[in-house]
Design an enzyme around this catalytic site. Sequence first.
Site, PDB file in Angstrom:
ATOM      1  N   GLU A  57      35.260  77.916  26.224  1.00  0.00           N
ATOM      2  CA  GLU A  57      35.394  79.351  26.678  1.00  0.00           C
ATOM      3  C   GLU A  57      36.235  80.149  25.874  1.00  0.00           C
ATOM      4  OE1 GLU A  57      35.748  76.421  28.183  1.00  0.00           O
ATOM      5  OE2 GLU A  57      34.893  76.503  30.184  1.00  0.00           O
ATOM      6  N   THR A  83      29.515  74.708  28.409  1.00  0.00           N
ATOM      7  CA  THR A  83      30.366  73.580  28.045  1.00  0.00           C
ATOM      8  C   THR A  83      29.977  72.324  28.025  1.00  0.00           C
ATOM      9  OG1 THR A  83      30.737  73.681  30.275  1.00  0.00           O
ATOM     10  CG2 THR A  83      32.093  75.166  29.430  1.00  0.00           C
TER      11      THR A  83
HETATM   12  P1  ADP Z   1      34.624  69.836  27.187  1.00  0.00           P
HETATM   13  O1  ADP Z   1      35.429  70.365  28.495  1.00  0.00           O
HETATM   14  O2  ADP Z   1      33.344  69.400  27.934  1.00  0.00           O
HETATM   15  O3  ADP Z   1      35.018  68.721  26.597  1.00  0.00           O
HETATM   16  P2  ADP Z   1      35.333  71.577  25.486  1.00  0.00           P
HETATM   17  O4  ADP Z   1      35.268  71.278  24.001  1.00  0.00           O
HETATM   18  O5  ADP Z   1      35.416  72.897  25.821  1.00  0.00           O
HETATM   19  O6  ADP Z   1      34.198  70.886  26.358  1.00  0.00           O
HETATM   20  O7  ADP Z   1      36.827  70.833  25.687  1.00  0.00           O
HETATM   21  C1  ADP Z   1      37.767  71.729  25.790  1.00  0.00           C
HETATM   22  C2  ADP Z   1      39.100  70.716  26.543  1.00  0.00           C
HETATM   23  O8  ADP Z   1      39.239  69.713  25.271  1.00  0.00           O
HETATM   24  C3  ADP Z   1      40.204  71.406  26.792  1.00  0.00           C
HETATM   25  O9  ADP Z   1      40.182  72.046  27.849  1.00  0.00           O
HETATM   26  C4  ADP Z   1      41.286  70.456  26.814  1.00  0.00           C
HETATM   27  O10 ADP Z   1      41.226  69.498  28.094  1.00  0.00           O
HETATM   28  C5  ADP Z   1      40.763  69.359  25.610  1.00  0.00           C
HETATM   29  N1  ADP Z   1      41.563  69.774  24.399  1.00  0.00           N
HETATM   30  C6  ADP Z   1      41.270  70.433  23.319  1.00  0.00           C
HETATM   31  N2  ADP Z   1      42.120  70.415  22.463  1.00  0.00           N
HETATM   32  C7  ADP Z   1      43.348  69.617  23.047  1.00  0.00           C
HETATM   33  C8  ADP Z   1      44.413  69.065  22.482  1.00  0.00           C
HETATM   34  N3  ADP Z   1      44.830  69.231  21.182  1.00  0.00           N
HETATM   35  N4  ADP Z   1      45.155  68.394  23.088  1.00  0.00           N
HETATM   36  C9  ADP Z   1      44.698  67.833  24.371  1.00  0.00           C
HETATM   37  N5  ADP Z   1      43.456  68.256  24.974  1.00  0.00           N
HETATM   38  C10 ADP Z   1      42.841  68.839  24.249  1.00  0.00           C
END
Ligand code: ADP
Length: 536
Positions: free
Chosen positions: A324, A179
């Site tokens: 995840e 992550t």
């Molecule tokens: P990081 O947590 O380091 O940014 P990730 O790429 O796994 O790594 O990020 C996932 C997170 O991004 C999600 O848990 C959420 O908080 C946010 N996220 C993803 N898509 C959306 C969306 N459409 N709207 C709001 N938040 C989003």
Amino acid sequence: MNLNIWALFGHAARHHREVEIVTGLPGGAVHRYTYGDFCDRAEMLMAALDGLELAEDAVVGTLAWNSHRHLEAYFAVPGTGRVLHTLNLRLSPAELARVIEHGGDEVILADADLLPLLVAAKAAGGLGRVRHVLVLGDTDTDAVDLPGLVSYEDLIAVHEPGYPRREWDEHRPLGICHTSGTTGDPKGAVYTHRSTVLHAFGVAAGSGLGLGPGDCGLAVVPMFHGNAWGMPYAATMVGAKQVFLAGPLTPARLAELMLTEEVTVSAGVPTVWLDFAEHLTATGLSLPDLRHVVCGGARPPRSLVDRYRREFGIPLVQAWGMTETSPLGSVAWPKHHMRHWDDERLLDEAGAQAGIASPGVEVSIRDGRGEEVPWDGRTMGALHVRGMWVVDGYLHGEAPGQFTDGWFATGDVAVGSPYGYIRIADRTKDLIKSGGEWISSVDMEAALMGHPDVAEAAVVAIPDPRWQERPLACVVPAPGREPRLESLREHLLGNGFARWQLPERMELLEAIPRTGVGKFDKKALRTSIDEKGTLR
Ligand code: ADP
């Protein structure tokens, strides 16, 4: 049939040999070859990896931009049974050294321009078990002090295509992705052959990104982050033409590739599509081949979804997911019965939502007692997921508390709608807890970015002696505009916010800090706010 990466690779090798794979290289040149070339070279890489005398389950890292060579590694590493560990090239040397050590990498495939980063990582913490570094481009391998440094091209050139298909057990680990650590130390998500194959079907499906043989896909999202949302696997599986953009991204370069290569589907984070919209407006360029762009990783402003439809005639479809969840979790396609709704209603109920859970992924939104909250479009709760491509644990069994009864606690706060869509209201850590009530920073940012004086907005909590926390609006003015707090507050009132939720303070910024993958970096923003809630 075993769900093994060879099922995808073998299909492409058999049916799509003439289809093109194109990489836009830094500096403007383009590399072009066919699936036939790709499959042959991936098989040569498989033989080369065997030649390095690694264990059959060794971890092989990639430190690379998006490119055809990176795609070769995507299939060749798990094809030999080994585990692909995509490394985030935006990490600091010390963080990178930690992640390499944590993954247990023995080999790293690195782009030539990223070798200095690898050298710095070695100095910062050593490269632990790394025995071989394969350089993907041209470089003078004698001039760099890294273990077992060889040229990728030299290494694979002595091998022949025709590597025999292997029947790996579908539960065998295929890949690791850490992550990006926006909210804590990076943790390793482990994907299996099974989860990757099923995810590829989910991504290609009409309920996913919608990819078929008639498409040309360009993932703007990096291949080091959530497997570029699974597009390389899904596109290869269906034999879609693929375009990669290596090296730093500019909207002009992206537009040029989209136009000349006739890209039909693309995917990226909101900041990419914000900058791209400005470019399209400034140049008047139209992209007739582009069917839709998928936008996820953070919530796109409602005004952006609206702008793509109105101004460019391109559906900008919101998606949600995380490392995840492989990462596809949900996509906000409108339903058939909504096609005659007016624009505003359609935006509210579909376009501005994070989406409908992908078939194969189950979602549950729970209150503090663990009960499902009503899906009424208003009630927030903690988002839990489980499914065919949701990980059921982290590398080395870390953070077991996030996994209960097969469900993964995402750390996101969501709202379910009566039509079955979810909206991400916040991350638990970003939620503003004011006087016992919650304020969604994501909702407030989206509304602020709909104000004509605002180019970008991020809302963070600042401590308050009476209310515990209050929202601070950090605002980047639109060109030539001067946002005023009172006007922003009026605008928020008109967008469904209650008076008690409105920010009392605003800070004007030149830019919002971004994470390595282009999302607003609230952790960085918070650390630049002192105890009095003033930006340093
Ligand atoms: P990081 O947590 O380091 O940014 P990730 O790429 O796994 O790594 O990020 C996932 C997170 O991004 C999600 O848990 C959420 O908080 C946010 N996220 C993803 N898509 C959306 C969306 N459409 N709207 C709001 N938040 C989003």
